[in-house]
Design an enzyme around this catalytic site. Structure first.
Site, PDB file in Angstrom:
ATOM      1  N   LEU A 171       0.853  -1.199   0.000  1.00 35.34           N
ATOM      2  CA  LEU A 171       0.000   0.000   0.000  1.00 35.34           C
ATOM      3  C   LEU A 171       0.882   1.240   0.000  1.00 35.34           C
ATOM      4  O   LEU A 171       1.936   1.257   0.642  1.00 35.34           O
ATOM      5  CB  LEU A 171      -0.921   0.004   1.224  1.00 35.34           C
ATOM      6  CG  LEU A 171      -1.891  -1.178   1.337  1.00 35.34           C
ATOM      7  CD1 LEU A 171      -2.603  -1.156   2.691  1.00 35.34           C
ATOM      8  CD2 LEU A 171      -2.902  -1.133   0.216  1.00 35.34           C
ATOM      9  N   GLU A 172       0.419   2.296  -0.680  1.00 34.87           N
ATOM     10  CA  GLU A 172       1.307   3.427  -0.936  1.00 34.87           C
ATOM     11  C   GLU A 172       1.672   4.228   0.308  1.00 34.87           C
ATOM     12  O   GLU A 172       2.619   4.992   0.297  1.00 34.87           O
ATOM     13  CB  GLU A 172       0.705   4.350  -2.008  1.00 34.87           C
ATOM     14  CG  GLU A 172      -0.494   5.129  -1.531  1.00 34.87           C
ATOM     15  CD  GLU A 172      -1.069   6.039  -2.627  1.00 34.87           C
ATOM     16  OE1 GLU A 172      -0.820   5.815  -3.810  1.00 34.87           O
ATOM     17  OE2 GLU A 172      -1.782   6.974  -2.251  1.00 34.87           O
ATOM     18  N   GLY A 173       0.927   4.057   1.381  1.00 36.58           N
ATOM     19  CA  GLY A 173       1.285   4.751   2.620  1.00 36.58           C
ATOM     20  C   GLY A 173       2.640   4.324   3.157  1.00 36.58           C
ATOM     21  O   GLY A 173       3.221   4.994   4.014  1.00 36.58           O
ATOM     22  N   GLY A 174       3.156   3.194   2.663  1.00 35.77           N
ATOM     23  CA  GLY A 174       4.458   2.716   3.117  1.00 35.77           C
ATOM     24  C   GLY A 174       4.416   1.317   3.693  1.00 35.77           C
ATOM     25  O   GLY A 174       5.292   0.926   4.453  1.00 35.77           O
TER      26      GLY A 174
END
Lengths: 264, 316
Positions: free
Chosen positions: A56-59
């Site tokens: 997921l792009e949040g990390g």
């Protein structure tokens, strides 16, 4: 869908998510957004692809899901539940740029015959009818992941001849125009809708109807598409969602099924 | 689009030593005096995670004008700046409230009328802009944004690799005037620690000319030294340290408290009904009072429930 929804009636959202989940192979890495892409990825992990890694792009690398407690932002701690690694946002996209992510998963406000996606504006930037939130990571996902899956409801207002604005470049104007723009890697694998499964014809890079959802006709798909679709030689019907797929999907989305106590 | 001279940012950095100040603690009110009309303010965290709300509210209270605000993904704090007439420009990859609340009505009001500029970059491009600024170089090459209308609208330039001839997008450095960051712990010297995600905070802060940090807890330098691996920013990058328990509320702070989504529901319903007037009313009723009274209005039970939610989700 005109029928009243019951346990046996599959919604358009469920149909798309289940169809998309089947495209994800085991031992691969999928870059998913919140909502349906995340649910479809989680369903694949719980069914046929237990070694699928969800990013997921949040990390987050190796996201799992607490059934019924889905994150609504990829940046919130709920999304980190059970993760293998937390890093920062830029770093996640640099893994994509390096070529580590097998699948990228996108929705679309508008998509055109070359798979270009608009999530920026309906109308023009100079006089917008609706200013949408913007790219977020979509432009990066379609530019940098190995294979991109687009999942969206099949409606004429979404499937347009030309998108109002290319937020995220698909095959641009077809042929080799994507490569000529400098996008040397990545391809659009499939478009999954509530009516059909589509791909892109290899030479022209135009969208092509490949298979139909159960009970749907070619004419119905055409009526819901704002441009001329190419047709594959065979036109198989997709396997309907199985009771197992539906049950797992609903549990992931809504939480464990509560057993109703019947009144005496 | 602004092309910031990265060398000018470096010269300013060399001139203004931050290493010799022994105690950087101050109130939020004092810290936001470092922000001036016309400044570019970068807001740390992402969407509704670890947003420096105590600092944002203090800045809103000042009614600064002609600000540019940048964020990786922006939440409704952008609408509050818009509704008070503080903004000329937004620099981001996404502006909304959050998935369940649909399009942000106040943002739409201003952008669709052309009353505020919205420079839309891709998410990675935002990250690389801060990173170039943090690295002290004028741009970074990347494979993203090529061929899109985003690139055309921003007049994004390309470069040709001198070794291979490959064409790449050249994403320009962003050196904000001020970065606002919320953290879990900081000491009086300005050493800053966070738990969980770092979002784009490290590059954003290192790129900025002035860095204001609010922290859930002010701890001793000895406590920082017990877990140096958790330190995200060293003292010489930081100008001001503000004690702000619950300083990201109603947004979340990793491991400490979950977001108050009920509060979001109330905001979103009002914004949908009344547009900019609702945003201004929200600022007057919440930000214009002290942050402590804003927290009081949420009530101790609500804050305790959000802390319990976070406890349940946090890895041990």
């Amino acid at each position: 869908m005109s029928e009243k929804m019951s346990d046996k009636t599959v919604t358009a959202e469920e149909l798309m998510a289940i169809t998309a989940s089947r495209l994800l192979k085991d031992h691969k890495v999928v870059f998913a957004g919140v909502g349906m892409p995340l649910l479809a990825s989680a369903l694949a992990r719980h069914r046929h692809a237990p070694h699928l890694t969800i990013v997921l792009e949040g990390g987050i690398i190796g996201a799992t899901l607490l059934p019924g407690k889905l994150p609504i932002s990829t940046n919130e701690m709920r999304a980190a539940y059970g993760a293998q690694m937390l890093t920062d946002i830029t770093d996640i996209f640099l893994y994509a740029q390096r070529g580590y992510f097998d699948y990228g998963f996108l929705g679309a406000a508008q998509v055109d015959m070359y798979g270009n996606i608009n999530t920026s504006v309906i109308g023009t930037m100079e006089s917008p009818r609706v200013r949408l939130p913007g790219s977020g990571g979509a432009n990066d996902i379609i530019s940098l992941c190995k294979e991109v899956l687009i999942v969206t409801q099949h409606e004429p207002r979404r499937f347009v001849e030309r998108v109002d604005f290319i937020t995220s470049p698909g095959y641009l104007s077809g042929g080799d125009s994507r490569a000529r723009a400098g996008l040397l890697t990545g391809r659009l694998g499939a478009v999954v809708t509530d009516l059909a499964l589509l791909d892109f014809e290899p030479a022209t890079k135009r969208m092509r109807l490949k298979a139909l959802q159960p009970g749907v006709t070619v004419a119905q798909v055409r009526a819901q598409t704002g441009f001329d679709l190419l047709l594959a030689d065979d036109m198989p019907e997709l396997t309907p969602p199985t009771p197992e797929e539906i049950a797992i999907y609903r549990e992931l989305r809504d939480g464990p099924v509560k057993v109703a106590v019947e009144a005496p | 689009m602004e092309h910031v001279a990265v060398l000018a940012a470096r010269v300013e950095r060399e001139r203004a030593s931050k290493a010799d100040k022994a105690d950087k603690r101050m109130t939020a009110e004092a810290a936001v005096q470092l922000i001036h009309d016309g400044d570019h303010v970068a807001i740390g965290g992402t969407l509704y995670s670890r947003t420096p709300m105590a600092l944002v509210f203090a800045l809103l209270r000042q009614r600064r004008r002609h600000l540019t605000v940048s964020r990786p993904l922006a939440c409704y704090e952008i609408e509050l700046f818009l509704a008070t007439g503080a903004l000329d420009r937004i620099v981001s990859s996404w502006v909304g409230i959050g998935l369940p609340w649909g399009l942000a009505p106040i943002f739409r009001h201003y952008v669709e009328r052309g009353e505020v500029a919205y420079d839309e970059w891709s998410h990675l491009a935002m990250g690389l802009r801060y990173k170039a600024g943090a690295m002290g170089v004028p741009f970074l090459p990347t494979l993203t944004m090529l061929g899109s209308d985003l690139a055309a609208r921003l007049d994004l330039q390309t470069v040709t690799c001198p070794y291979t001839g490959q064409r790449l997008a050249a994403v320009p450095a962003l050196n904000p005037d001020v970065a606002l960051i919320h953290a879990h712990r900081a000491d009086m010297l300005g050493n800053v620690q966070v738990d969980g995600y770092r979002h784009m905070d490290v590059d954003m802060a290192r790129a900025a000319r002035t860095v204001i940090v609010s922290a859930e807890q002010i701890v001793s330098p000895d406590e920082i030294a017990e877990r140096p691996d958790r330190t995200m920013l060293p003292h010489f990058t930081v100008d001001a340290v503000v004690a702000a328990p619950h300083g990201a509320y109603p947004h979340e702070c990793y491991g400490r408290y979950a977001p108050d989504l009920r509060h979001f529901d109330g905001y979103a319903a009002a914004a949908k009904q009344d547009g900019p007037a609702a945003g201004l009313r929200y600022v007057e009723e919440n930000a214009d009072k002290s942050f402590a009274s804003f927290l009081n209005s949420a009530g101790p039970d609500r804050l305790a429930a959000l802390a319990a939610d976070a406890e349940e989700l946090a890895p041990r």
